[in-house]
Design a protein around this motif. Structure first.
Motif, mmCIF file in Angstrom:
data_model
loop_
_atom_site.group_PDB
_atom_site.id
_atom_site.type_symbol
_atom_site.label_atom_id
_atom_site.label_comp_id
_atom_site.label_asym_id
_atom_site.label_seq_id
_atom_site.Cartn_x
_atom_site.Cartn_y
_atom_site.Cartn_z
ATOM 1 N N UNK A 434 14.808 10.743 -2.957
ATOM 2 C CA UNK A 434 15.115 9.436 -1.751
ATOM 3 C C UNK A 434 15.060 8.310 -2.226
ATOM 4 N N UNK A 435 16.169 8.044 -2.937
ATOM 5 C CA UNK A 435 16.663 6.508 -3.225
ATOM 6 C C UNK A 435 17.291 6.153 -1.940
ATOM 7 N N UNK A 436 17.148 5.433 -1.324
ATOM 8 C CA UNK A 436 17.915 4.170 -0.756
ATOM 9 C C UNK A 436 18.220 4.832 0.388
ATOM 10 N N UNK A 437 17.385 5.552 0.957
ATOM 11 C CA UNK A 437 17.013 6.205 2.026
ATOM 12 C C UNK A 437 15.088 5.998 2.503
ATOM 13 N N UNK A 438 14.616 6.483 3.357
ATOM 14 C CA UNK A 438 13.430 5.994 3.905
ATOM 15 C C UNK A 438 12.409 7.536 3.111
ATOM 16 N N UNK A 439 10.912 6.835 3.216
ATOM 17 C CA UNK A 439 10.559 7.940 2.046
ATOM 18 C C UNK A 439 10.644 8.111 0.887
ATOM 19 N N UNK A 440 11.518 6.645 0.150
ATOM 20 C CA UNK A 440 11.789 6.698 -1.357
ATOM 21 C C UNK A 440 10.434 6.828 -1.895
ATOM 22 N N UNK A 441 10.672 7.867 -3.290
ATOM 23 C CA UNK A 441 9.162 8.070 -3.811
ATOM 24 C C UNK A 441 9.707 8.138 -5.418
ATOM 25 N N UNK A 442 8.433 8.777 -5.812
ATOM 26 C CA UNK A 442 8.384 9.190 -7.625
ATOM 27 C C UNK A 442 6.947 10.347 -7.453
ATOM 28 N N UNK A 443 7.338 11.082 -7.937
ATOM 29 C CA UNK A 443 6.128 12.408 -8.386
ATOM 30 C C UNK A 443 5.186 11.839 -9.242
ATOM 31 N N UNK A 444 3.756 11.551 -8.975
ATOM 32 C CA UNK A 444 2.908 11.534 -10.650
ATOM 33 C C UNK A 444 3.143 11.729 -11.360
ATOM 34 N N UNK A 445 3.738 13.927 -11.557
ATOM 35 C CA UNK A 445 3.675 14.161 -12.504
ATOM 36 C C UNK A 445 5.020 13.957 -13.482
ATOM 37 N N UNK A 446 6.197 13.184 -12.978
ATOM 38 C CA UNK A 446 7.514 13.089 -13.384
ATOM 39 C C UNK A 446 6.849 11.719 -14.099
ATOM 40 N N UNK A 447 6.085 10.504 -13.306
ATOM 41 C CA UNK A 447 5.464 9.781 -13.815
ATOM 42 C C UNK A 447 4.649 9.973 -15.433
ATOM 43 N N UNK A 448 3.879 11.179 -15.094
ATOM 44 C CA UNK A 448 2.851 11.624 -16.517
ATOM 45 C C UNK A 448 3.723 11.302 -17.388
ATOM 46 N N UNK A 449 5.148 12.622 -17.300
ATOM 47 C CA UNK A 449 5.737 12.832 -18.417
ATOM 48 C C UNK A 449 6.866 11.439 -19.132
ATOM 49 N N UNK A 450 6.763 10.443 -18.698
ATOM 50 C CA UNK A 450 7.884 9.301 -18.350
ATOM 51 C C UNK A 450 6.687 8.202 -19.599
ATOM 52 N N UNK A 451 5.503 8.078 -18.643
ATOM 53 C CA UNK A 451 4.568 7.529 -19.485
ATOM 54 C C UNK A 451 4.837 8.345 -21.276
ATOM 55 N N UNK A 452 4.546 9.983 -21.528
ATOM 56 C CA UNK A 452 4.193 10.250 -22.576
ATOM 57 C C UNK A 452 5.582 10.212 -23.191
ATOM 58 N N UNK A 453 6.729 10.290 -22.567
ATOM 59 C CA UNK A 453 7.879 10.328 -23.585
ATOM 60 C C UNK A 453 8.621 8.856 -24.008
ATOM 61 N N UNK A 454 8.063 7.990 -22.720
ATOM 62 C CA UNK A 454 8.318 6.777 -23.464
ATOM 63 C C UNK A 454 7.850 6.294 -24.703
ATOM 64 N N UNK A 455 5.830 6.417 -24.381
ATOM 65 C CA UNK A 455 5.187 6.153 -25.435
ATOM 66 C C UNK A 455 5.606 6.800 -26.839
ATOM 67 N N UNK A 456 5.840 8.076 -26.939
ATOM 68 C CA UNK A 456 6.474 8.724 -28.088
ATOM 69 C C UNK A 456 7.289 8.336 -28.788
ATOM 70 N N UNK A 457 8.378 7.923 -28.351
ATOM 71 C CA UNK A 457 10.016 7.134 -28.378
ATOM 72 C C UNK A 457 10.002 5.968 -28.615
ATOM 73 N N UNK A 458 9.224 5.207 -28.073
ATOM 74 C CA UNK A 458 9.137 3.652 -28.747
ATOM 75 C C UNK A 458 7.805 3.717 -29.770
ATOM 76 N N UNK A 459 7.422 4.667 -30.101
ATOM 77 C CA UNK A 459 6.288 4.469 -31.337
ATOM 78 C C UNK A 459 7.396 5.458 -31.822
#
Length: 467
Positions: A434-459
């Motif tokens: 719902x970006x650009x709309x009311x109730x925009x949100x992130x999913x915690x599961x996607x956040x967790x995967x994002x942190x893992x993926x970004x940290x691994x790549x930057x390493x």
């Protein structure tokens, strides 16, 4: 560094990154950032736009060892930009990344109970707030991952990092292309990686290599007669709504296929078409209902969404639909988005479309160009693509989907065309956020995967720079 030491260090970086969810650091950081009402669509929000850079992003980056400089936008009265540099050695390769701190209008009155655009809240797995998905949450993930890698590597990445922040992405990245031209030497790098837009779906880690472009234009028919009584004058004066209706229907079929050749582009082919055919589009909770007979119906949903031009009417106006009066309007307008893929002659859109309408006897419908971006798409066989994909799959222990390009539009042409960089995007959101709309949100599961993926790549960039 031995392989065993490298693996333990990598794992430490990943564990520290994902721990920011459990220890509250991610939520605390994003709460602070969401509280900035940095609406680039709001003319009175200029102070908030500047404060997001000066009070939030710059102090964060300085703590990570960056030197920061804030620049006036080369377009007058447009929001500022920031360049941050962390140079360990001029002889080392350099990664350029990007984020935007501006958001769309809050629309506070339309959010569900218990949520608010400028106050972070969590209900179940959903983390609500304006900018959580677009783009504050996404660059927060990457910066926390970078901090985790720096800690695990004891302050030395083994490569240089430059970061570009803008504050006008939601109004068309005003001034960004010109700024990249002016700062080309300062932004010089070897690779580009950033996070924006959605992954294919909530369950599928994704990278994309560019984006469809977009042209926004207005079709306008104005008779000059003023508003006239429909009984006293109907039948002897032109109705601009009827003219506009026929102009729009001349551009597409009733099921959305573009018929005006000047608005079309070559259909997908080769490796990119093969990649698109394999993609599953929609079908998850919160997704809209697909129409398999819409547009280029002989193609798969993936080919239609990522590989074709589409024409969408996003606004339509004449008279007052809420309080109609018995009169023929003087003006009728439609605002259109032409989403484009490579091969589209969009620079000549006004001339080509005006000629097309003239041929149809609709020359009184004028074409007004309101802005656009080029389409971009990195060759999927480029080494940077494989490097990112392998790194993410190692971190997530899951297959990563590669999109040749995003269906939406981001200012990737500034990095791919102006700065001539190989571009890969690693999104940390999903299509029903719902970006650009009311109730925009992130999913915690996607956040967790994002942190893992970004940290691994930057390493991994510090272990072996892709050739």
């Amino acid at each position: 560094m031995s392989q065993a030491t490298s693996q333990s260090g990598r794992q430490a970086a990943l564990q520290q990154a994902v721990s920011t969810i459990k220890n509250g650091q991610f939520i605390e950081t994003l709460t602070r950032r969401v509280a900035f009402a940095s609406e680039s669509q709001n003319p009175s929000a200029s102070d908030e736009l500047m404060k997001y850079l000066t009070d939030e992003i710059q102090p964060t980056l300085v703590k990570l060892g960056f030197e920061c400089e804030i620049f006036a936008n080369p377009m007058a009265s447009c929001p500022p930009l920031l360049i941050a540099k962390r140079i360990e050695d001029e002889s080392l390769p350099t990664l350029l990344t990007y984020g935007h701190g501006d958001v769309t209008n809050g629309q506070a009155e339309l959010w569900q109970e218990g949520t608010h655009p400028w106050e972070l809240s969590q209900i179940g797995e959903k983390i609500f707030g304006r900018g959580t998905a677009d783009n504050k949450g996404q660059h927060t993930i990457n910066l926390l991952a970078l901090e985790s890698v720096l800690n695990a590597r004891e302050g030395k990445l083994g490569y240089n990092v430059k970061i570009l922040f803008e504050m006008s992405e939601e109004v068309g990245s005003k001034g960004l292309e010109l700024f990249c031209h002016e700062q080309k030497e300062s932004l010089k790098a070897d690779l580009f990686l950033a996070s924006d837009g959605p992954r294919l779906n909530a369950q599928t880690p994704t990278i994309f290599l560019g984006s469809r472009g977009v042209c926004q234009f207005r079709l306008r028919c104005e008779t000059g007669n003023g508003v006239r009584h429909s009984g006293n004058w109907g039948g002897v004066i032109t109705n601009p709504v009827t003219r506009l209706q026929h102009a729009l229907s001349s551009l597409t079929t009733a099921d959305g296929r573009i018929t005006a050749e000047c608005l079309r582009a070559p259909l997908p082919s080769g490796l990119t078409a093969e990649m698109m055919r394999e993609l599953t589009v929609g079908g998850y909770a919160g997704d809209p209902t697909l129409n398999d007979q819409w547009g280029e119906k002989e193609l798969t949903a993936g080919e239609r969404l990522f590989g074709c031009n589409t024409l969408e009417v996003i606004a339509l106006g004449a008279g007052d639909i809420q309080k109609p009066i018995g009169a023929i309007p003087d003006v009728a307008e439609a605002v259109c988005h032409l989403r484009i893929v490579p091969g589209t002659d969009w620079h000549n859109l006004v001339a080509n479309l005006s000629a097309f309408l003239e041929e149809k006897g609709l020359g009184d419908v004028k074409v007004i160009f309101e802005g656009g971006y080029s389409a971009t798409r990195l060759d999927p066989t480029h080494p940077w693509v494989g490097f990112v994909k392998r790194s993410m799959e190692t971190s997530l222990e899951q297959t990563v989907t590669v999109l040749p390009n995003l269906g939406g539009t981001i200012p990737n042409h500034c990095f791919a065309d102006v700065l001539a960089l190989p571009t890969v995007w690693m999104p940390h959101s999903y299509p029903s956020c719902k970006q650009h709309a009311p109730d925009e949100h992130l999913l915690e599961s996607v956040v967790e995967q994002g942190l893992l993926a970004a940290a691994g790549l930057l390493w991994d960039l510090g272990e072996h720079w892709p050739e």
